[in-house]
Structures are given as structure tokens and as C-alpha cells.
Design a protein around this motif. Structure first.
Motif, PDB file in Angstrom:
ATOM      1  N   ILE A 178     143.426-105.076 -48.718  1.00 40.01           N
ATOM      2  CA  ILE A 178     143.788-104.910 -50.337  1.00 40.01           C
ATOM      3  C   ILE A 178     143.022-106.181 -50.821  1.00 40.01           C
ATOM      4  CG2 ILE A 178     145.549-105.053 -52.080  1.00 40.01           C
ATOM      5  CD1 ILE A 178     147.420-103.741 -49.854  1.00 40.01           C
ATOM      6  N   GLU A 179     142.359-105.734 -52.263  1.00 39.22           N
ATOM      7  CA  GLU A 179     141.429-107.078 -52.915  1.00 39.22           C
ATOM      8  C   GLU A 179     141.966-106.979 -54.383  1.00 39.22           C
ATOM      9  OE1 GLU A 179     137.013-107.415 -53.859  1.00 39.22           O
ATOM     10  OE2 GLU A 179     137.414-107.483 -51.446  1.00 39.22           O
ATOM     11  N   ARG A 180     142.201-107.839 -54.933  1.00 42.59           N
ATOM     12  CA  ARG A 180     142.389-108.129 -56.405  1.00 42.59           C
ATOM     13  C   ARG A 180     140.994-107.690 -57.119  1.00 42.59           C
ATOM     14  NH1 ARG A 180     147.839-107.694 -56.670  1.00 42.59           N
ATOM     15  NH2 ARG A 180     148.798-109.013 -55.520  1.00 42.59           N
ATOM     16  N   MET A 181     140.882-106.864 -57.926  1.00 38.80           N
ATOM     17  CA  MET A 181     139.607-106.584 -58.829  1.00 38.80           C
ATOM     18  C   MET A 181     139.889-106.588 -60.311  1.00 38.80           C
ATOM     19  SD  MET A 181     137.704-103.649 -56.386  1.00 38.80           S
ATOM     20  CE  MET A 181     136.162-103.633 -57.329  1.00 38.80           C
ATOM     21  N   ARG A 182     138.930-107.140 -61.127  1.00 39.74           N
ATOM     22  CA  ARG A 182     138.886-107.014 -62.437  1.00 39.74           C
ATOM     23  C   ARG A 182     139.086-105.832 -62.794  1.00 39.74           C
ATOM     24  NH1 ARG A 182     137.412-112.059 -64.417  1.00 39.74           N
ATOM     25  NH2 ARG A 182     136.711-111.290 -66.320  1.00 39.74           N
ATOM     26  N   LEU A 183     140.287-105.361 -63.562  1.00 34.72           N
ATOM     27  CA  LEU A 183     140.449-104.107 -63.935  1.00 34.72           C
ATOM     28  C   LEU A 183     139.347-103.435 -64.770  1.00 34.72           C
ATOM     29  CD1 LEU A 183     142.440-101.962 -64.544  1.00 34.72           C
ATOM     30  CD2 LEU A 183     143.469-103.081 -66.624  1.00 34.72           C
ATOM     31  N   HIS A 184     138.823-103.780 -65.810  1.00 31.70           N
ATOM     32  CA  HIS A 184     137.773-103.175 -66.505  1.00 31.70           C
ATOM     33  C   HIS A 184     136.292-103.335 -65.889  1.00 31.70           C
ATOM     34  CE1 HIS A 184     136.969-107.520 -67.554  1.00 31.70           C
ATOM     35  NE2 HIS A 184     135.795-107.127 -67.553  1.00 31.70           N
ATOM     36  N   HIS A 240     145.986 -86.432 -65.421  1.00 34.78           N
ATOM     37  CA  HIS A 240     146.986 -87.544 -65.174  1.00 34.78           C
ATOM     38  C   HIS A 240     148.051 -87.278 -66.154  1.00 34.78           C
ATOM     39  CE1 HIS A 240     143.572 -88.821 -63.422  1.00 34.78           C
ATOM     40  NE2 HIS A 240     144.218 -89.125 -62.467  1.00 34.78           N
ATOM     41  N   TYR A 241     149.414 -87.340 -65.940  1.00 32.01           N
ATOM     42  CA  TYR A 241     150.615 -87.535 -66.657  1.00 32.01           C
ATOM     43  C   TYR A 241     150.855 -88.789 -66.866  1.00 32.01           C
ATOM     44  CZ  TYR A 241     155.475 -86.794 -68.350  1.00 32.01           C
ATOM     45  OH  TYR A 241     156.442 -86.895 -69.145  1.00 32.01           O
ATOM     46  N   LEU A 242     150.053 -89.309 -67.777  1.00 37.64           N
ATOM     47  CA  LEU A 242     150.230 -90.818 -68.074  1.00 37.64           C
ATOM     48  C   LEU A 242     151.433 -91.517 -68.448  1.00 37.64           C
ATOM     49  CD1 LEU A 242     146.899 -90.933 -70.014  1.00 37.64           C
ATOM     50  CD2 LEU A 242     147.026 -91.562 -67.821  1.00 37.64           C
ATOM     51  N   PRO A 243     152.242 -90.703 -69.449  1.00 33.97           N
ATOM     52  CA  PRO A 243     153.659 -91.369 -69.481  1.00 33.97           C
ATOM     53  C   PRO A 243     154.344 -91.551 -68.344  1.00 33.97           C
ATOM     54  CG  PRO A 243     153.100 -89.574 -71.020  1.00 33.97           C
ATOM     55  CD  PRO A 243     152.292 -89.658 -70.150  1.00 33.97           C
ATOM     56  N   LEU A 252     144.887 -96.575 -63.159  1.00 31.49           N
ATOM     57  CA  LEU A 252     143.889 -97.723 -64.046  1.00 31.49           C
ATOM     58  C   LEU A 252     143.993 -97.318 -65.428  1.00 31.49           C
ATOM     59  CD1 LEU A 252     140.888 -98.490 -61.456  1.00 31.49           C
ATOM     60  CD2 LEU A 252     143.030 -99.549 -61.620  1.00 31.49           C
ATOM     61  N   GLN A 253     144.119 -96.065 -65.925  1.00 27.45           N
ATOM     62  CA  GLN A 253     143.865 -95.917 -67.373  1.00 27.45           C
ATOM     63  C   GLN A 253     144.864 -96.461 -67.890  1.00 27.45           C
ATOM     64  OE1 GLN A 253     143.452 -91.463 -67.899  1.00 27.45           O
ATOM     65  NE2 GLN A 253     143.526 -91.607 -70.043  1.00 27.45           N
ATOM     66  N   ALA A 298     145.413 -99.690 -70.637  1.00 27.04           N
ATOM     67  CA  ALA A 298     146.005 -99.369 -72.034  1.00 27.04           C
ATOM     68  C   ALA A 298     147.170-100.467 -72.120  1.00 27.04           C
ATOM     69  CB  ALA A 298     146.800 -97.978 -72.056  1.00 27.04           C
ATOM     70  N   MET A 299     147.808-100.664 -70.863  1.00 23.94           N
ATOM     71  CA  MET A 299     148.908-101.960 -71.107  1.00 23.94           C
ATOM     72  C   MET A 299     148.052-103.255 -71.275  1.00 23.94           C
ATOM     73  SD  MET A 299     151.083-100.575 -67.750  1.00 23.94           S
ATOM     74  CE  MET A 299     152.272-101.985 -67.900  1.00 23.94           C
ATOM     75  N   ALA A 300     147.186-103.352 -70.725  1.00 25.23           N
ATOM     76  CA  ALA A 300     146.259-104.592 -71.214  1.00 25.23           C
ATOM     77  C   ALA A 300     145.721-104.704 -72.342  1.00 25.23           C
ATOM     78  CB  ALA A 300     145.292-104.850 -70.092  1.00 25.23           C
TER      79      ALA A 300
END
Length: 154
Positions: A4-10, A22-25, A56-57, A61-63
Motif C-alpha cells: 500500500i502506497e500513498r499517492m497524490r490524489l490528482h 458509481h453511486y457516489l452518495p 477517487l471521484q 470532490a471532498m478535497a
């Protein structure tokens, strides 16, 4: 070796094609309730995401909304969210990578639920009923137990 590696979201490259809707809510509610345990899986051979497009989507949005990151998300010095991605898997071909993307989603859809076992899962309505409803489960209180009503669907 898988890791598991932390990656920059964008900066996480998405699959060229992702036919899954996807059911985003519901995904967002799940992230709020349970954190971002694993945000996705990256195929090393293609260099692209094969699992986690919806997550990720939602995280993007949260970011963008500048909300506090969910547990499991780190924030870089420049404010970029660093998300946990499974790395170390490689497909034999592009076709195999796409087939895995579909199979990973479809096999969970086809699995269904073992209703007696599901009914035994302890659910406290004040803590998780909104989450359950957000994931298409209609929860009813019957004889003091929370049960899933399979007839109400999504």
C-alpha cells in the motif's frame, strides 16, 4: 510484491475505459462512516487504476470542497491529499487489465447476501442506519431487530 502506497490524489492515472457506474452518495457516506481504507488498486504494467474510480471521484470532490480528509488520508505540505493505493500488481495485457476491472466489480454484484447472517450483524440505528440506507439497503425495525428488507431495493 504487493504494497500500500500513498499517492497524490490528482496524479493517479485512471483506466482508459471504465464502464462501471458509481453511486457516489453511497461511496461518500461509506468513506465518512468507515474511512478511506483502500482508495484503489493500480496496475503496474499499465500504470493506471483498475479499481477505485468511484472512491477517487468522491475523494476529489471532498478535497475540492476543502472538507477535512477522512481517516486514512494524509495531506502533503502543499495541501494535496495522499490516498492509500494498492500497488505491485501487473496484468498480462491491456485486455486482462480491463477484464479485471469488470470482474472485480461484477463478482461483488453477483454475490448477493446470506440474509440470516446479515440480519445477525449488529446495527445501531442511531449510528449506521443512514449509512445503510445510503447503500441501497432499506432497514426496518421488526421485533426489536434490524433486518434488511430485500423488497425495497435501491
Amino acid at each position: 510484491m504487493r504494497r500500500i502506497e500513498r499517492m497524490r490524489l490528482h496524479e493517479i492515472p485512471r483506466a482508459v475505459r471504465n464502464p462501471k457506474e458509481h453511486y457516489l452518495p453511497g461511496i461518500r457516506t461509506s468513506i465518512h462512516a468507515f474511512s478511506a481504507v483502500i482508495a484503489g488498486e493500480l496496475n503496474e504494467r499499465t500504470g493506471r487504476l483498475v479499481v477505485g474510480h468511484g472512491r477517487l471521484q468522491v475523494l476529489e470532490a471532498m478535497a475540492a470542497e476543502q472538507v477535512s480528509p477522512a481517516e486514512g488520508i494524509l495531506v502533503d505540505d502543499d495541501g494535496t491529499w495522499l490516498v492509500p493505493i494498492v500497488r505491485g500488481c501487473s496484468s498480462r495485457s491491456d485486455a486482462d487489465a480491463e477484464a479485471y476491472l469488470v470482474a472485480n466489480n461484477r463478482t461483488t454484484e453477483k454475490g448477493g447476501w446470506e440474509e440470516q447472517m446479515l440480519a445477525a450483524v449488529p446495527v445501531k440505528p442511531d449510528e449506521t442506519s443512514d449509512y445503510l440506507c445510503g447503500l441501497w439497503w432499506s432497514v426496518v425495525l421488526q421485533r426489536g431487530e434490524w433486518l434488511v428488507d430485500p423488497h425495497l431495493g435501491r
